[in-house]
Motif scaffolding. Structure first.
Motif, short mmCIF file in Angstrom:
data_model
loop_
_atom_site.label_atom_id
_atom_site.label_comp_id
_atom_site.label_asym_id
_atom_site.label_seq_id
_atom_site.Cartn_x
_atom_site.Cartn_y
_atom_site.Cartn_z
N TYR A 15 -19.96 12.36 4.86
CA TYR A 15 -20.35 11.24 5.71
C TYR A 15 -21.47 10.38 5.15
O TYR A 15 -21.89 9.43 5.79
N LYS A 16 -21.96 10.67 3.94
CA LYS A 16 -23.02 9.82 3.41
C LYS A 16 -22.44 8.47 2.98
O LYS A 16 -21.27 8.34 2.65
N LYS A 17 -23.26 7.46 3.00
CA LYS A 17 -22.83 6.08 2.76
C LYS A 17 -22.18 5.90 1.40
O LYS A 17 -21.19 5.19 1.27
N SER A 18 -22.71 6.51 0.37
CA SER A 18 -22.20 6.27 -0.98
C SER A 18 -20.80 6.86 -1.18
O SER A 18 -20.08 6.44 -2.09
N SER A 19 -20.39 7.81 -0.36
CA SER A 19 -19.06 8.39 -0.49
C SER A 19 -17.98 7.52 0.15
O SER A 19 -16.81 7.63 -0.18
N LYS A 20 -18.36 6.65 1.08
CA LYS A 20 -17.39 5.83 1.79
C LYS A 20 -16.58 4.96 0.84
O LYS A 20 -15.36 4.86 0.96
N LYS A 21 -17.23 4.37 -0.15
CA LYS A 21 -16.55 3.51 -1.12
C LYS A 21 -15.49 4.31 -1.89
O LYS A 21 -14.36 3.85 -2.06
N ASP A 22 -15.85 5.51 -2.31
CA ASP A 22 -14.90 6.34 -3.06
C ASP A 22 -13.74 6.79 -2.19
O ASP A 22 -12.59 6.79 -2.63
N PHE A 23 -14.04 7.19 -0.95
CA PHE A 23 -12.98 7.65 -0.06
C PHE A 23 -12.04 6.51 0.31
O PHE A 23 -10.83 6.71 0.44
N ASP A 24 -12.57 5.30 0.49
CA ASP A 24 -11.71 4.15 0.79
C ASP A 24 -10.79 3.84 -0.39
O ASP A 24 -9.61 3.53 -0.20
N LYS A 25 -11.31 3.95 -1.60
CA LYS A 25 -10.50 3.72 -2.79
C LYS A 25 -9.38 4.75 -2.89
O LYS A 25 -8.23 4.42 -3.19
N ILE A 26 -9.69 6.00 -2.61
CA ILE A 26 -8.68 7.06 -2.66
C ILE A 26 -7.62 6.84 -1.57
O ILE A 26 -6.42 7.00 -1.80
N ALA A 27 -8.08 6.44 -0.38
CA ALA A 27 -7.14 6.22 0.73
C ALA A 27 -6.19 5.07 0.43
O ALA A 27 -5.00 5.13 0.77
N GLU A 28 -6.68 4.02 -0.21
CA GLU A 28 -5.83 2.88 -0.54
C GLU A 28 -4.91 3.16 -1.72
O GLU A 28 -3.87 2.52 -1.88
N SER A 29 -5.26 4.13 -2.56
CA SER A 29 -4.43 4.43 -3.71
C SER A 29 -3.08 5.02 -3.30
O SER A 29 -2.11 4.93 -4.06
N ILE A 30 -3.00 5.59 -2.13
CA ILE A 30 -1.74 6.13 -1.63
C ILE A 30 -0.74 5.00 -1.43
O ILE A 30 0.46 5.16 -1.62
N LEU A 31 -1.24 3.82 -1.09
CA LEU A 31 -0.38 2.68 -0.79
C LEU A 31 0.01 1.90 -2.05
O LEU A 31 0.81 0.98 -1.97
N ASP A 32 -0.59 2.24 -3.19
CA ASP A 32 -0.25 1.56 -4.44
C ASP A 32 1.21 1.76 -4.76
O ASP A 32 1.79 2.81 -4.50
N ASP A 33 1.82 0.76 -5.36
CA ASP A 33 3.24 0.81 -5.67
C ASP A 33 3.44 1.18 -7.14
O ASP A 33 4.01 0.45 -7.91
N GLU A 34 2.94 2.37 -7.50
CA GLU A 34 3.08 2.85 -8.87
C GLU A 34 3.70 4.23 -8.87
O GLU A 34 3.51 5.01 -7.95
N ASP A 35 4.41 4.52 -9.93
CA ASP A 35 5.01 5.83 -10.12
C ASP A 35 3.93 6.79 -10.61
O ASP A 35 2.82 6.40 -10.93
N VAL A 36 4.28 8.05 -10.72
CA VAL A 36 3.34 9.06 -11.21
C VAL A 36 2.91 8.73 -12.64
O VAL A 36 1.77 8.94 -13.02
N ASN A 37 3.79 8.17 -13.44
CA ASN A 37 3.49 7.83 -14.82
C ASN A 37 2.71 6.54 -14.95
O ASN A 37 2.35 6.14 -16.05
N GLY A 38 2.45 5.85 -13.86
CA GLY A 38 1.71 4.61 -13.89
C GLY A 38 2.56 3.37 -14.01
O GLY A 38 2.07 2.27 -14.13
#
Length: 61
Positions: A26-49
């Motif tokens: 819950y610390k502020k500096s982790s929010k940016k990283d967690f948001d990036k990880i959460a949005e990466s699920i929606l990326d339209d890329e295959d496992v190989n990139g």
């Protein structure tokens, strides 16, 4: 030391570990990283990139 003392020390260690994880999550500096990880699920890329091939959604093949 008896069994009750060991249980108390073990409980205290687990409580400190739990509070450390909660603080880290819950610390502020982790929010940016967690948001990036959460949005990466929606990326339209295959496992190989490589991007997925877009298919038509109208049903006409």
């Amino acid at each position: 030391m008896d069994y009750g003392t060991y249980r108390g020390i073990y409980t205290l260690i687990l409580l400190i570990l739990f509070l450390g994880i909660v603080y880290w999550a819950y610390k502020k500096s982790s929010k940016k990283d967690f948001d990036k990880i959460a949005e990466s699920i929606l990326d339209d890329e295959d496992v190989n990139g490589t991007p997925h091939k877009k298919e038509s959604s109208n049903g006409n093949d």
